[in-house]
Design an enzyme around this catalytic site. Sequence first.
Site, PDB file in Angstrom:
ATOM      1  N   HIS A  46     -27.786  48.733 -55.410  1.00 21.65           N
ATOM      2  CA  HIS A  46     -28.004  47.537 -55.460  1.00 21.65           C
ATOM      3  C   HIS A  46     -28.332  47.174 -56.863  1.00 21.65           C
ATOM      4  O   HIS A  46     -28.125  47.699 -57.850  1.00 21.65           O
ATOM      5  CB  HIS A  46     -29.493  47.439 -54.497  1.00 21.65           C
ATOM      6  CG  HIS A  46     -30.525  48.506 -54.908  1.00 21.65           C
ATOM      7  ND1 HIS A  46     -30.920  48.871 -56.362  1.00 21.65           N
ATOM      8  CD2 HIS A  46     -31.030  49.607 -54.227  1.00 21.65           C
ATOM      9  CE1 HIS A  46     -31.900  49.637 -56.223  1.00 21.65           C
ATOM     10  NE2 HIS A  46     -31.804  50.336 -54.807  1.00 21.65           N
ATOM     11  N   HIS A  49     -30.003  49.664 -59.474  1.00 22.85           N
ATOM     12  CA  HIS A  49     -28.878  50.516 -59.840  1.00 22.85           C
ATOM     13  C   HIS A  49     -28.094  49.753 -61.087  1.00 22.85           C
ATOM     14  O   HIS A  49     -27.698  50.436 -62.013  1.00 22.85           O
ATOM     15  CB  HIS A  49     -27.864  51.134 -58.997  1.00 22.85           C
ATOM     16  CG  HIS A  49     -28.649  51.650 -57.730  1.00 22.85           C
ATOM     17  ND1 HIS A  49     -28.849  51.385 -56.289  1.00 22.85           N
ATOM     18  CD2 HIS A  49     -29.300  52.951 -57.819  1.00 22.85           C
ATOM     19  CE1 HIS A  49     -29.383  52.220 -55.925  1.00 22.85           C
ATOM     20  NE2 HIS A  49     -29.950  53.545 -56.505  1.00 22.85           N
ATOM     21  N   VAL A 188     -36.398  46.467 -60.765  1.00 19.87           N
ATOM     22  CA  VAL A 188     -35.881  45.233 -60.380  1.00 19.87           C
ATOM     23  C   VAL A 188     -36.337  44.778 -59.282  1.00 19.87           C
ATOM     24  O   VAL A 188     -36.597  45.768 -58.398  1.00 19.87           O
ATOM     25  CB  VAL A 188     -34.326  45.213 -60.471  1.00 19.87           C
ATOM     26  CG1 VAL A 188     -33.867  43.928 -59.959  1.00 19.87           C
ATOM     27  CG2 VAL A 188     -33.770  45.510 -61.771  1.00 19.87           C
TER      28      VAL A 188
END
Length: 291
Positions: A46, A49, A188
Amino acid sequence: MPGGEGTVAAERPALIGDVAGVRSAAEGWRCAGERVGLVPTMGALHAGHLSLIERCRQECDRTLVSIFVNPLQFGPGEDYERYPRRLEDDLALLRAERVDAAFVPSVEAMYPAGATTRVRVGEIGEVLEGEHRPGHFEGVATVVLKLFNAVRPHRAYFGQKDAQQAALVQRLARDLDTGVEVVVCPTVREPDGLALSSRNAYLEEGERIAARCLVEALRAANRRYLEGERDPERLREAMLAVLRAEPLARVDYAEVVDERTFRSPGRLAVLAVRIGQTRLIDNHRLGQPLP
Ligand code: AMP
């Protein structure tokens, strides 16, 4: 220049399945004077990463991403079997990111029969996640050291999302003289604040909404901290008040700890919460903005 104009994008990433193969690829790059970066993952990639991969691409000449759902770091009754595996999608993403190589070993390639050696990092691995998931960090440390030994990267990239893991890997890298520079990248988040995680895929619709309580709890502690509160117990209570108000949430822990030792007191708010069957973790360094 690595991966220069002549390289056809579709050839990337080179797909490597065995330790000897990844060792020789990385050694070739090192011998050519290139800086090698490693991004270890368990796949189901995602944007979290991808942020590690992008940072690696900025700082290194070669980017190697490993995808390995490491059985050693899952306890009995945890989600090893059902952990999302999406290799085709992952490879397409890595291709789009122009990653140089993907190391995707089988369990047998990583742990041939009779491989019994384990790495234990000590105190930092015994609290919080370590306490709630016995054996987890031994599994993490063992696979990370194996990856470091096989690839011998200049740098390796980890996410602040898994703060205790990142601290433990930094400790391991230093204590065992790996020579690897461990880089920790910011968490994130989704637009509503939920930290991206491969495990978010498990959440049903109502659970996905309930999962906001993790970041809400961190925000509550952060507000109290910015108002001047420093008592770890009161900061902890601020988190628990939010979490207890969410009927689908069951708290494993919510603490405010030191960023190196993961013991109280400190200014890192850390929590682990079960939403239905799904166990989620998050953290925030109090005093910093939390979107
Ligand atoms: P995983 O595949 O979950 O083992 O994660 C692989 C790496 O990506 C670890 O270093 C994680 O800390 C990192 N990571 C996972 N989620 C995030 C996120 N939301 N933001 C930044 N890094 C992340």
